[in-house]
Design an enzyme around this catalytic site. Structure first.
Site, PDB file in Angstrom:
ATOM      1  N   GLU A  17      37.242  75.764  30.857  1.00 57.74           N
ATOM      2  CA  GLU A  17      37.286  75.011  32.120  1.00 57.74           C
ATOM      3  C   GLU A  17      36.412  75.716  33.155  1.00 57.74           C
ATOM      4  OE1 GLU A  17      38.198  72.563  33.882  1.00 57.74           O
ATOM      5  OE2 GLU A  17      39.913  71.505  33.039  1.00 57.74           O
ATOM      6  N   ASN A 148      42.207  68.038  39.860  1.00 59.81           N
ATOM      7  CA  ASN A 148      41.055  68.454  39.059  1.00 59.81           C
ATOM      8  C   ASN A 148      39.777  68.505  39.881  1.00 59.81           C
ATOM      9  OD1 ASN A 148      40.845  69.465  36.350  1.00 59.81           O
ATOM     10  ND2 ASN A 148      42.113  67.755  35.690  1.00 59.81           N
ATOM     11  N   ASP A 197      38.053  64.505  34.738  1.00 55.47           N
ATOM     12  CA  ASP A 197      38.495  65.897  34.804  1.00 55.47           C
ATOM     13  C   ASP A 197      37.611  66.615  35.825  1.00 55.47           C
ATOM     14  OD1 ASP A 197      39.386  68.547  34.186  1.00 55.47           O
ATOM     15  OD2 ASP A 197      39.883  67.950  32.153  1.00 55.47           O
TER      16      ASP A 197
END
Length: 287
Positions: A17, A148, A197
């Site tokens: 991420e 997000n 996301d």
């Protein structure tokens, strides 16, 4: 327009991420979020790893030097850009062990924002916060679910934000004194194409968003029109950022959570693409 991706690393992350490029670091850093590790990509392609706690949610450079890491429930600061430099905590932001930090970023004036979510992704149990200079957190958006992607238009007047559970990217107005106001839908993603996301905004104002369970990255024009797609060989695409010396490579992180590696052997790898547009330098935090 369809753009082809290529792999940059082996599947080095369980849940990759938050990629960030900083020339001060000499390249890319990202997180293996639920392993609690910050990763660094060296010029020779090697990946270094530094463990910071139960969770490593976000990494950002500091304007004063060093870097910030958002961990499970606290912000950690380093006074040096060295990946292994000591970290000091600004204190636990909340005590509920069921809630953790998730994505975040900085506004044009260097304020750091961080989102939260429940480990079980319970609806409305997260918040989106801005950090005050003493490190305390103030709620900007309450009752979010999976906070997000967050980034700004090139002129700094608009912010783009994704609460993954909504299936939307929203846009908000920004001004230095009043902060974020006027949240409204920017684009919606059809459920069969995944959910929004992480995201980043390029130098032309295009919004690039990673599609969780969608196996793709999409670019939307500032008017909200879909005009580019990057299809990946993995389903759980998590976040994007521009990097390289000219900020002309788009780096893409992916997740292997719950994935059958026999079906998706590259899940957890770092990918990149050459999109034909440049990004903008990362905004450092004033913390």
């Amino acid at each position: 327009m369809t753009i082809a991706p290529y792999t940059v690393t082996d599947p080095v992350a369980q849940h990759g991420e938050g990629p960030v490029w900083s020339s001060r670091w000499g390249g890319l850093r990202w997180v293996d979020m639920l392993a609690g590790d910050v990763l660094a990509l060296d010029a020779d392609g090697a990946v270094r790893r530094r463990h910071v706690g139960a969770v490593a949610a976000v990494v950002r450079p500091r304007a004063s030097g060093g870097y910030l890491v958002a961990s499970e429930r606290e912000l950690l600061l380093s006074g040096s850009d060295d990946l292994d430099a000591p970290l000091r905590s600004l204190g636990e932001a909340w005590s509920d062990p069921a809630i953790r930090m998730n994505e975040g970023g900085c506004d044009p004036d260097g304020r750091f924002y961080i989102g939260s979510m429940a480990y079980d992704a319970g609806r409305g149990r997260g918040s989106f916060y801005v950090a005050e200079q003493d490190g305390s957190l103030r709620v900007v958006l309450p009752e979010v679910t999976i906070s997000n992607g967050f980034d700004f238009s090139p002129d700094g007047a608009l912010a783009y934000y994704a609460d993954t559970e909504t299936g939307r990217i929203d846009v908000l107005d920004y001004e230095p004194e009043g902060g974020l106001t006027g949240r409204r839908p920017f684009v919606s993603v059809e459920p069969e194409h995944g959910a929004p996301d992480g995201l980043t905004v390029d130098a032309e104002g295009g919004v690039w968003v990673a599609l969780w369970q969608g196996g793709a990255v999409r670019r939307y024009t500032p008017q909200g029109r879909l005009d580019a797609v990057i299809d990946l060989p993995v389903r759980k695409v998590t976040a994007v950022t521009f990097g390289g010396a000219d900020l002309d490579r788009l780096f893409i992180t992916t997740s292997a959570l719950g994935v059958d590696r026999a079906e998706q052997p590259d899940a957890g790898a770092l990918f990149a693409a050459d999109p034909g547009v440049r990004g903008r330098p990362v905004r450092p935090t004033t913390l």
